[in-house]
Design a protein around this motif. Structure first.
Motif, PDB file in Angstrom:
ATOM      1  N   ASP A  87       0.369  -1.078   0.284  1.00 25.64           N
ATOM      2  CA  ASP A  87       0.064   0.092   0.271  1.00 25.64           C
ATOM      3  C   ASP A  87       0.906   1.371   0.148  1.00 25.64           C
ATOM      4  OD1 ASP A  87      -2.806  -1.518   0.178  1.00 25.64           O
ATOM      5  OD2 ASP A  87      -2.074  -1.801   2.346  1.00 25.64           O
ATOM      6  N   TRP A  88       1.256   1.936   0.847  1.00 30.14           N
ATOM      7  CA  TRP A  88       2.310   2.740   0.994  1.00 30.14           C
ATOM      8  C   TRP A  88       3.499   3.079   0.618  1.00 30.14           C
ATOM      9  CZ3 TRP A  88       7.480   3.899   3.566  1.00 30.14           C
ATOM     10  CH2 TRP A  88       7.462   5.421   3.670  1.00 30.14           C
ATOM     11  N   LEU A  89       3.985   1.280   0.442  1.00 30.23           N
ATOM     12  CA  LEU A  89       5.980   1.664   0.188  1.00 30.23           C
ATOM     13  C   LEU A  89       5.599   1.460  -1.728  1.00 30.23           C
ATOM     14  CD1 LEU A  89       9.049   1.797  -0.216  1.00 30.23           C
ATOM     15  CD2 LEU A  89       8.338  -0.943   0.002  1.00 30.23           C
ATOM     16  N   THR A  90       4.068   1.173  -1.696  1.00 24.85           N
ATOM     17  CA  THR A  90       3.784   0.699  -3.892  1.00 24.85           C
ATOM     18  C   THR A  90       3.710   2.330  -4.192  1.00 24.85           C
ATOM     19  OG1 THR A  90       3.682  -1.899  -2.896  1.00 24.85           O
ATOM     20  CG2 THR A  90       2.740  -0.114  -5.298  1.00 24.85           C
ATOM     21  N   GLU A  91       3.083   2.659  -3.399  1.00 29.60           N
ATOM     22  CA  GLU A  91       2.813   3.736  -3.323  1.00 29.60           C
ATOM     23  C   GLU A  91       3.389   5.050  -3.985  1.00 29.60           C
ATOM     24  OE1 GLU A  91      -0.623   7.242  -2.399  1.00 29.60           O
ATOM     25  OE2 GLU A  91      -1.173   5.758  -1.791  1.00 29.60           O
ATOM     26  N   GLU A  92       4.409   5.213  -2.897  1.00 32.04           N
ATOM     27  CA  GLU A  92       5.475   6.458  -2.946  1.00 32.04           C
ATOM     28  C   GLU A  92       6.450   6.039  -4.183  1.00 32.04           C
ATOM     29  OE1 GLU A  92       6.435   8.831  -0.888  1.00 32.04           O
ATOM     30  OE2 GLU A  92       3.820   8.050   0.071  1.00 32.04           O
ATOM     31  N   LEU A  93       6.856   4.310  -4.062  1.00 37.02           N
ATOM     32  CA  LEU A  93       7.644   3.927  -5.098  1.00 37.02           C
ATOM     33  C   LEU A  93       6.766   4.561  -6.299  1.00 37.02           C
ATOM     34  CD1 LEU A  93       8.563   0.815  -4.651  1.00 37.02           C
ATOM     35  CD2 LEU A  93       9.668   2.951  -3.803  1.00 37.02           C
ATOM     36  N   ASP A  94       5.575   4.545  -6.987  1.00 33.69           N
ATOM     37  CA  ASP A  94       4.773   4.813  -8.219  1.00 33.69           C
ATOM     38  C   ASP A  94       5.156   6.479  -8.638  1.00 33.69           C
ATOM     39  OD1 ASP A  94       4.042   2.104  -8.132  1.00 33.69           O
ATOM     40  OD2 ASP A  94       1.730   2.623  -7.288  1.00 33.69           O
ATOM     41  N   ASN A  95       6.117   7.567  -7.927  1.00 27.82           N
ATOM     42  CA  ASN A  95       6.246   8.926  -7.916  1.00 27.82           C
ATOM     43  C   ASN A  95       7.388   8.530  -8.727  1.00 27.82           C
ATOM     44  OD1 ASN A  95       4.159   9.521  -6.824  1.00 27.82           O
ATOM     45  ND2 ASN A  95       4.803   9.512  -4.330  1.00 27.82           N
ATOM     46  N   TYR A  96       9.061   7.750  -8.758  1.00 26.15           N
ATOM     47  CA  TYR A  96       9.832   7.235  -9.791  1.00 26.15           C
ATOM     48  C   TYR A  96      10.013   6.355 -10.642  1.00 26.15           C
ATOM     49  CZ  TYR A  96      10.746   9.340  -4.407  1.00 26.15           C
ATOM     50  OH  TYR A  96      10.674  10.653  -3.663  1.00 26.15           O
ATOM     51  N   LEU A  97      10.897   7.252 -11.957  1.00 24.44           N
ATOM     52  CA  LEU A  97      11.069   6.363 -12.885  1.00 24.44           C
ATOM     53  C   LEU A  97      11.584   5.514 -13.011  1.00 24.44           C
ATOM     54  CD1 LEU A  97      11.676   9.912 -14.907  1.00 24.44           C
ATOM     55  CD2 LEU A  97       9.432   8.927 -14.843  1.00 24.44           C
ATOM     56  N   ASP A  98      11.604   4.155 -14.411  1.00 22.37           N
ATOM     57  CA  ASP A  98      12.030   2.703 -13.919  1.00 22.37           C
ATOM     58  C   ASP A  98      13.899   3.527 -13.999  1.00 22.37           C
ATOM     59  OD1 ASP A  98       9.637   2.159 -14.644  1.00 22.37           O
ATOM     60  OD2 ASP A  98      10.505   1.507 -16.451  1.00 22.37           O
ATOM     61  N   ASP A  99      14.315   4.754 -14.002  1.00 25.68           N
ATOM     62  CA  ASP A  99      15.950   4.176 -13.788  1.00 25.68           C
ATOM     63  C   ASP A  99      16.220   5.363 -12.718  1.00 25.68           C
ATOM     64  OD1 ASP A  99      14.641   6.670 -15.263  1.00 25.68           O
ATOM     65  OD2 ASP A  99      16.407   6.589 -16.643  1.00 25.68           O
ATOM     66  N   ASP A 100      15.051   5.531 -11.799  1.00 28.25           N
ATOM     67  CA  ASP A 100      16.087   6.403 -10.779  1.00 28.25           C
ATOM     68  C   ASP A 100      16.920   5.724  -9.119  1.00 28.25           C
ATOM     69  OD1 ASP A 100      14.554   8.646 -11.355  1.00 28.25           O
ATOM     70  OD2 ASP A 100      12.457   8.646 -10.977  1.00 28.25           O
ATOM     71  N   TYR A 101      17.035   6.134  -8.877  1.00 28.03           N
ATOM     72  CA  TYR A 101      18.326   5.844  -8.054  1.00 28.03           C
ATOM     73  C   TYR A 101      17.845   6.133  -6.777  1.00 28.03           C
ATOM     74  CZ  TYR A 101      23.242   4.750  -7.000  1.00 28.03           C
ATOM     75  OH  TYR A 101      24.256   4.080  -6.060  1.00 28.03           O
ATOM     76  N   LEU A 102      18.175   5.445  -5.642  1.00 30.54           N
ATOM     77  CA  LEU A 102      17.191   5.794  -4.059  1.00 30.54           C
ATOM     78  C   LEU A 102      18.360   4.723  -3.520  1.00 30.54           C
ATOM     79  CD1 LEU A 102      13.010   4.701  -4.575  1.00 30.54           C
ATOM     80  CD2 LEU A 102      14.008   6.628  -4.960  1.00 30.54           C
TER      81      LEU A 102
END
Length: 267
Positions: A87-102
């Motif tokens: 829920d929370w984490l998936t929603e947050e990760l959806d804000n980033y592109l495929d090649d983003d670096y976290l």
């Protein structure tokens, strides 16, 4: 594919300082990274927080409402995160592109990486989201004052490596605070006979076989090694980042960009 560093290690080992210095280094080199706070007890940051677990749950609220202590409260918070991965984490990760670096700045409770399954499940979730993940384990260089502490640090790193099942880069942090760096040379490139001799001198004879087995595990199989990190030196940060990038294959699938140009007309 996305890329991620999981910055872990004991409390006070310099994880947040590492994240802050890494962010500043990347800004200076015109490279984009996003730093994520996964410590529900954190208060102040020296870097822009891209995602914050405190939006989901905070340690202060848990301790007040459930009457738990700091350690039990932190474990509760991380288990709550585990329950909200979809829920929370998936929603947050959806804000980033495929090649983003976290870069995930994690709490300093060592059992979260050694035997509690929270971070193992967190990593599996990142992998399902097509992230290539590397664990970055920080250990205070001032901790490495003798062979017994060195072996203890190696075993802590190894425990996390076995539990998380990730490529690992182990870092000796706070090298800028070490007064005599030669004292660490024996541990950066350890000689097995020296380590065994030192260990046997500090422990009783009944531990001789255990000492031999520990030294063989560390040396013969190259299970654990450390990279010194001096945050005052850009080359030191760049070298560590290069080792991590190599582990997660960052940049290897990048398209070659060629500047468009019009061919010159023949005169």
């Amino acid at each position: 594919m996305g890329y991620a560093q999981l910055v872990i290690g004991p409390a006070g080992s310099g994880k947040s300082t590492y994240c802050s210095s890494l962010y500043e280094h990347c800004v200076a080199s015109r490279r984009t990274i996003h730093v994520v706070n996964l410590d529900p007890a954190a208060e102040n940051f020296d870097y822009p927080v891209a995602m914050d677990i405190r939006e989901l749950i905070s340690l202060d609220d848990v301790m007040e409402e459930l009457g738990l202590g700091p350690n039990g409260g932190l474990v509760y918070c991380m288990e709550h995160l585990e329950d909200n991965l979809d829920d929370w984490l998936t929603e947050e990760l959806d804000n980033y592109l495929d090649d983003d670096y976290l870069v995930f700045d994690c709490p300093g409770q060592i059992e979260l990486y050694s035997h509690v399954p929270v971070f193992k499940n967190f990593i599996e979730h990142l992998k399902r989201k097509n992230f290539s993940v590397c664990a970055v384990y920080l250990l205070d260089s001032q901790f490495m004052t003798d062979v017994t502490k060195f072996i203890s640090g190696c075993m802590a790193c190894l425990s996390a490596m076995v539990q998380l099942e990730l490529p690992h880069v182990n870092i000796l942090s706070k090298m800028d605070l070490v007064t005599n760096k030669k004292d660490l040379d024996d541990f950066l490139d350890p000689e097995p006979t020296f380590l065994l001799s030192e260990l046997n001198q500090r422990m009783g004879p009944q531990y001789a076989k255990l000492n031999k087995a520990l030294i063989e595990l560390v040396s013969n199989y190259s299970m654990v090694s450390f990279i010194p990190l001096d945050l005052r030196k850009e080359k030191s940060i760049q070298y560590v980042l290069g080792q991590i990038d190599n582990c997660i294959q960052y940049g290897e699938d990048a398209d070659v960009k060629v500047k468009d140009f019009d061919p010159e007309e023949d005169e």
